[in-house]
Design an enzyme around this catalytic site. Structure first.
Site, PDB file in Angstrom:
ATOM      1  N   GLY A  13       0.769  -1.245   0.000  1.00  0.00           N
ATOM      2  CA  GLY A  13       0.000   0.000   0.000  1.00  0.00           C
ATOM      3  C   GLY A  13       0.797   1.292   0.000  1.00  0.00           C
ATOM      4  NE  ARG A  34       2.221  -6.760  11.363  1.00  0.00           N
ATOM      5  CZ  ARG A  34       0.903  -6.854  11.391  1.00  0.00           C
ATOM      6  NH1 ARG A  34       0.310  -7.359  12.452  1.00  0.00           N
ATOM      7  NH2 ARG A  34       0.162  -6.468  10.355  1.00  0.00           N
ATOM      8  NE  ARG A  35       2.312  -8.328   5.315  1.00  0.00           N
ATOM      9  CZ  ARG A  35       1.408  -7.827   4.460  1.00  0.00           C
ATOM     10  NH1 ARG A  35       0.697  -8.637   3.727  1.00  0.00           N
ATOM     11  NH2 ARG A  35       1.234  -6.522   4.355  1.00  0.00           N
ATOM     12  CG  ASN A  87       2.147   3.952   5.734  1.00  0.00           C
ATOM     13  OD1 ASN A  87       1.138   4.403   5.201  1.00  0.00           O
ATOM     14  ND2 ASN A  87       2.523   2.691   5.584  1.00  0.00           N
ATOM     15  CE1 TYR A 153      -7.977   3.055  10.515  1.00  0.00           C
ATOM     16  CE2 TYR A 153      -9.742   4.315   9.476  1.00  0.00           C
ATOM     17  CZ  TYR A 153      -8.409   3.912   9.514  1.00  0.00           C
ATOM     18  OH  TYR A 153      -7.528   4.362   8.560  1.00  0.00           O
ATOM     19  CE  LYS A 157      -5.325   5.762  10.666  1.00  0.00           C
ATOM     20  NZ  LYS A 157      -3.876   5.818  10.398  1.00  0.00           N
ATOM     21  N   GLY A 184      -8.876   9.904   1.953  1.00  0.00           N
ATOM     22  CA  GLY A 184     -10.158   9.183   1.895  1.00  0.00           C
ATOM     23  C   GLY A 184      -9.877   7.780   1.385  1.00  0.00           C
ATOM     24  CB  VAL A 186      -6.026   4.774  -0.451  1.00  0.00           C
ATOM     25  CG1 VAL A 186      -4.851   4.613  -1.396  1.00  0.00           C
ATOM     26  CG2 VAL A 186      -6.073   6.181   0.137  1.00  0.00           C
ATOM     27  CB  THR A 188      -3.863  -0.186   0.059  1.00  0.00           C
ATOM     28  OG1 THR A 188      -4.751  -0.018   1.208  1.00  0.00           O
ATOM     29  CG2 THR A 188      -3.484   1.193  -0.453  1.00  0.00           C
TER      30      THR A 188
HETATM   31  P1  NDP Z   1      -2.089  -1.711   3.849  1.00  0.00           P
HETATM   32  O1  NDP Z   1      -2.832  -2.749   4.614  1.00  0.00           O
HETATM   33  O2  NDP Z   1      -1.895  -1.928   2.381  1.00  0.00           O
HETATM   34  O3  NDP Z   1      -0.665  -1.444   4.523  1.00  0.00           O
HETATM   35  C1  NDP Z   1      -0.515  -1.368   5.915  1.00  0.00           C
HETATM   36  C2  NDP Z   1       0.956  -1.490   6.280  1.00  0.00           C
HETATM   37  O4  NDP Z   1       1.061  -1.359   7.708  1.00  0.00           O
HETATM   38  C3  NDP Z   1       1.549  -2.827   5.895  1.00  0.00           C
HETATM   39  O5  NDP Z   1       2.827  -2.638   5.331  1.00  0.00           O
HETATM   40  C4  NDP Z   1       1.651  -3.558   7.217  1.00  0.00           C
HETATM   41  O6  NDP Z   1       2.796  -4.409   7.182  1.00  0.00           O
HETATM   42  C5  NDP Z   1       1.886  -2.411   8.200  1.00  0.00           C
HETATM   43  N1  NDP Z   1       1.498  -2.780   9.566  1.00  0.00           N
HETATM   44  C6  NDP Z   1       0.246  -3.049  10.017  1.00  0.00           C
HETATM   45  N2  NDP Z   1       0.293  -3.421  11.304  1.00  0.00           N
HETATM   46  C7  NDP Z   1       1.603  -3.378  11.678  1.00  0.00           C
HETATM   47  C8  NDP Z   1       2.291  -3.665  12.883  1.00  0.00           C
HETATM   48  N3  NDP Z   1       1.654  -4.077  13.987  1.00  0.00           N
HETATM   49  N4  NDP Z   1       3.639  -3.529  12.911  1.00  0.00           N
HETATM   50  C9  NDP Z   1       4.297  -3.119  11.804  1.00  0.00           C
HETATM   51  N5  NDP Z   1       3.706  -2.841  10.640  1.00  0.00           N
HETATM   52  C10 NDP Z   1       2.371  -2.973  10.571  1.00  0.00           C
HETATM   53  O7  NDP Z   1      -2.898  -0.357   4.097  1.00  0.00           O
HETATM   54  P2  NDP Z   1      -2.646   1.150   3.621  1.00  0.00           P
HETATM   55  O8  NDP Z   1      -1.410   1.276   2.854  1.00  0.00           O
HETATM   56  O9  NDP Z   1      -3.908   1.617   3.021  1.00  0.00           O
HETATM   57  O10 NDP Z   1      -2.503   1.843   5.045  1.00  0.00           O
HETATM   58  C11 NDP Z   1      -1.420   2.659   5.426  1.00  0.00           C
HETATM   59  C12 NDP Z   1      -1.922   3.741   6.361  1.00  0.00           C
HETATM   60  O11 NDP Z   1      -2.860   4.561   5.667  1.00  0.00           O
HETATM   61  C13 NDP Z   1      -2.658   3.217   7.596  1.00  0.00           C
HETATM   62  O12 NDP Z   1      -2.271   3.983   8.708  1.00  0.00           O
HETATM   63  C14 NDP Z   1      -4.123   3.467   7.262  1.00  0.00           C
HETATM   64  O13 NDP Z   1      -4.907   3.628   8.401  1.00  0.00           O
HETATM   65  C15 NDP Z   1      -4.016   4.750   6.468  1.00  0.00           C
HETATM   66  N6  NDP Z   1      -5.128   5.059   5.596  1.00  0.00           N
HETATM   67  C16 NDP Z   1      -5.537   4.198   4.625  1.00  0.00           C
HETATM   68  C17 NDP Z   1      -6.616   4.531   3.809  1.00  0.00           C
HETATM   69  C18 NDP Z   1      -7.151   3.608   2.780  1.00  0.00           C
HETATM   70  O14 NDP Z   1      -8.303   3.816   2.334  1.00  0.00           O
HETATM   71  N7  NDP Z   1      -6.395   2.614   2.333  1.00  0.00           N
HETATM   72  C19 NDP Z   1      -7.276   5.825   3.939  1.00  0.00           C
HETATM   73  C20 NDP Z   1      -6.790   6.640   5.013  1.00  0.00           C
HETATM   74  C21 NDP Z   1      -5.740   6.272   5.782  1.00  0.00           C
HETATM   75  P3  NDP Z   1       2.876  -5.888   7.835  1.00  0.00           P
HETATM   76  O15 NDP Z   1       1.520  -6.500   7.725  1.00  0.00           O
HETATM   77  O16 NDP Z   1       3.935  -6.565   7.008  1.00  0.00           O
HETATM   78  O17 NDP Z   1       3.320  -5.621   9.222  1.00  0.00           O
HETATM   79  C1  8X3 Z   2      -9.476   4.769   5.660  1.00  0.00           C
HETATM   80  C2  8X3 Z   2     -10.568   5.562   5.026  1.00  0.00           C
HETATM   81  O1  8X3 Z   2     -13.065   6.071   5.104  1.00  0.00           O
HETATM   82  O2  8X3 Z   2     -12.384   3.731   5.243  1.00  0.00           O
HETATM   83  O3  8X3 Z   2      -8.855   5.476   6.671  1.00  0.00           O
HETATM   84  O4  8X3 Z   2     -12.067   5.202   7.109  1.00  0.00           O
HETATM   85  S1  8X3 Z   2     -12.081   5.106   5.670  1.00  0.00           S
END
Ligand code: NDP
Ligand code: 8X3
Length: 252
Positions: A13, A34-35, A87, A153, A157, A184, A186, A188
Site C-alpha cells: 500500500g 512484520r512480513r 504510516n 478506527y 485516527k 479518503g 485508497v 490497498t
Molecule cells: P495496507 O494494509 O496496504 O498497509 C498497511 C501497512 O502497515 C503494511 O505494510 C503492514 O505491514 C503495516 N502494519 C500493520 N500493522 C503493523 C504492525 N503491527 N507492525 C508493523 N507494521 C504494521 O494499508 P494502507 O497502505 O492503506 O494503510 C497505510 C496507512 O494509511 C494506515 O495507517 C491506514 O490507516 C491509512 N489510511 C488508509 C486509507 C485507505 O483507504 N487505504 C485511507 C486513510 C488512511 P505488515 O503486515 O507486514 O506488518
Molecule cells: C481509511 C478511510 O473512510 O475507510 O482510513 O475510514 S475510511
C-alpha cells in the site's frame, strides 16, 4: 549526502509506494514491517532499481521493546533520520460499538496510536539532537469525521490528528516539521485487512467509483518533504473526486 527517511509499513500500500518514490528522489531508506519476506523483497526491488541504500527493520510496531531495540540497533550514520513517515496502521472490523470485537479494537489502538507513539518517542529525540527533521503522520478522513460502525478506527485516527497538532507545538522550537496526511478511500490491502481477508467484500467497497491509489498519497508525501526549509504543510486532506466526505460518495 543523501537524506534518510524511515517509513513504517512498507510491505504494501501507501508505505510501499512512499518508499519507492522517496528512493527515486534521493533518499536512503529505513523500511519496516512484520512480513519479513515481503520486506526483503521490497529492499531487493528498491536496491535494484535506484541508487538508494536500504536498511530493513523487521518488527511488530505494537511491541514496545522491539521498537526500542530496532531503533537502538541502527548504525550511528543511520540514526541521522531526516524524515519519519508514521504510516503503518490498520482498520480491523466494521461493527457497531455494542458488538465490536475487542481484539479488533486492541489491534487498532495498539498499532495506530501506541505503535505510532512508540516509534516517534525513539526517533524524535534523534531529530531534536540534530535540530532538524520532519514527521509525517498518516491519518485519515476518519481522523476528521466519524461514520457508522467506524467507531474505534475513527477514534484512533482522531488521536493521530490530535497528536499531529501536539507534536507540531512540541517540535516547533527544534526546527522540526510535522505534517498530517489524511486520505479518503485508497485501494490497498486496507479493506482486505479490515474485512479479515474477505477479498470480495473489500472489492465491493470500491464498486462504482475510482478510489485513490497508493501512488497518489506517495506523491503528496513527496510534495510535502520537498518544500523549502521555511515551509511546513501542517495538514492535507486528500479524497477521490468521487468522495465528498466519509459517507458521501458518488457511485454512479
Ligand atoms: P495496507 O494494509 O496496504 O498497509 C498497511 C501497512 O502497515 C503494511 O505494510 C503492514 O505491514 C503495516 N502494519 C500493520 N500493522 C503493523 C504492525 N503491527 N507492525 C508493523 N507494521 C504494521 O494499508 P494502507 O497502505 O492503506 O494503510 C497505510 C496507512 O494509511 C494506515 O495507517 C491506514 O490507516 C491509512 N489510511 C488508509 C486509507 C485507505 O483507504 N487505504 C485511507 C486513510 C488512511 P505488515 O503486515 O507486514 O506488518
Ligand atoms: C481509511 C478511510 O473512510 O475507510 O482510513 O475510514 S475510511
Amino acid at each position: 549526502m543523501k537524506k534518510i527517511a524511515l517509513v513504517t509499513g512498507v510491505t504494501s500500500g501507501i508505505g510501499l509506494a512512499t518508499a519507492r518514490i522517496l528512493a527515486k528522489n534521493g533518499y536512503n531508506l529505513i523500511i519496516t514491517g512484520r512480513r519479513k519476506e515481503l520486506l526483503e523483497k521490497v529492499k531487493t526491488e528498491i536496491t535494484a532499481n535506484t541508487d538508494a541504500q536500504v536498511l530493513d527493520l523487521n518488527f511488530d510496531l505494537r511491541k514496545r521493546k522491539d521498537v526500542v531495540d530496532a531503533i537502538a540497533s541502527l548504525p550511528e550514520k543511520w540514526k541521522a533520520i531526516d524524515v519519519l513517515v508514521n504510516n503503518a496502521g490498520l482498520a480491523s472490523g466494521l461493527d457497531p460499538i455494542q458488538s465490536g470485537d475487542i481484539e479488533d479494537w486492541e489491534k487498532m489502538i495498539d498499532t495506530n496510536v501506541k505503535g505510532l507513539l512508540y516509534i516517534t518517542r525513539e526517533v524524535a529525540p534523534l531529530m531534536v539532537a540534530r535540530n532538524n527533521g520532519h514527521i509525517i503522520n498518516i491519518s485519515s478522513i476518519a481522523g476528521h469525521e466519524v461514520y457508522p460502525n467506524g467507531n474505534v478506527y475513527c477514534a484512533t485516527k482522531h488521536a493521530v490528528e490530535a497528536l499531529n497538532k501536539a507534536m507540531r507545538m512540541d517540535m516547533v522550537k527544534h526546527n522540526i516539521k510535522v505534517t498530517s496526511i489524511a486520505p479518503g478511500m485508497v485501494e490497498t490491502e486496507f479493506s482486505i485487512v479490515r474485512f479479515h481477508g474477505d477479498t470480495n467484500r473489500a472489492k465491493k467497497f470500491y464498486d462504482g467509483l475510482t478510489p485513490l491509489n497508493a501512488d497518489d498519497i506517495a506523491d503528496a508525501i513527496l510534495y510535502v518533504v520537498t518544500r523549502p526549509a521555511h515551509v511546513c504543510i501542517n495538514e492535507m486532506l486528500i479524497m477521490p473526486t468521487a468522495q465528498a466526505s466519509a459517507t458521501v460518495v458518488n457511485r454512479s
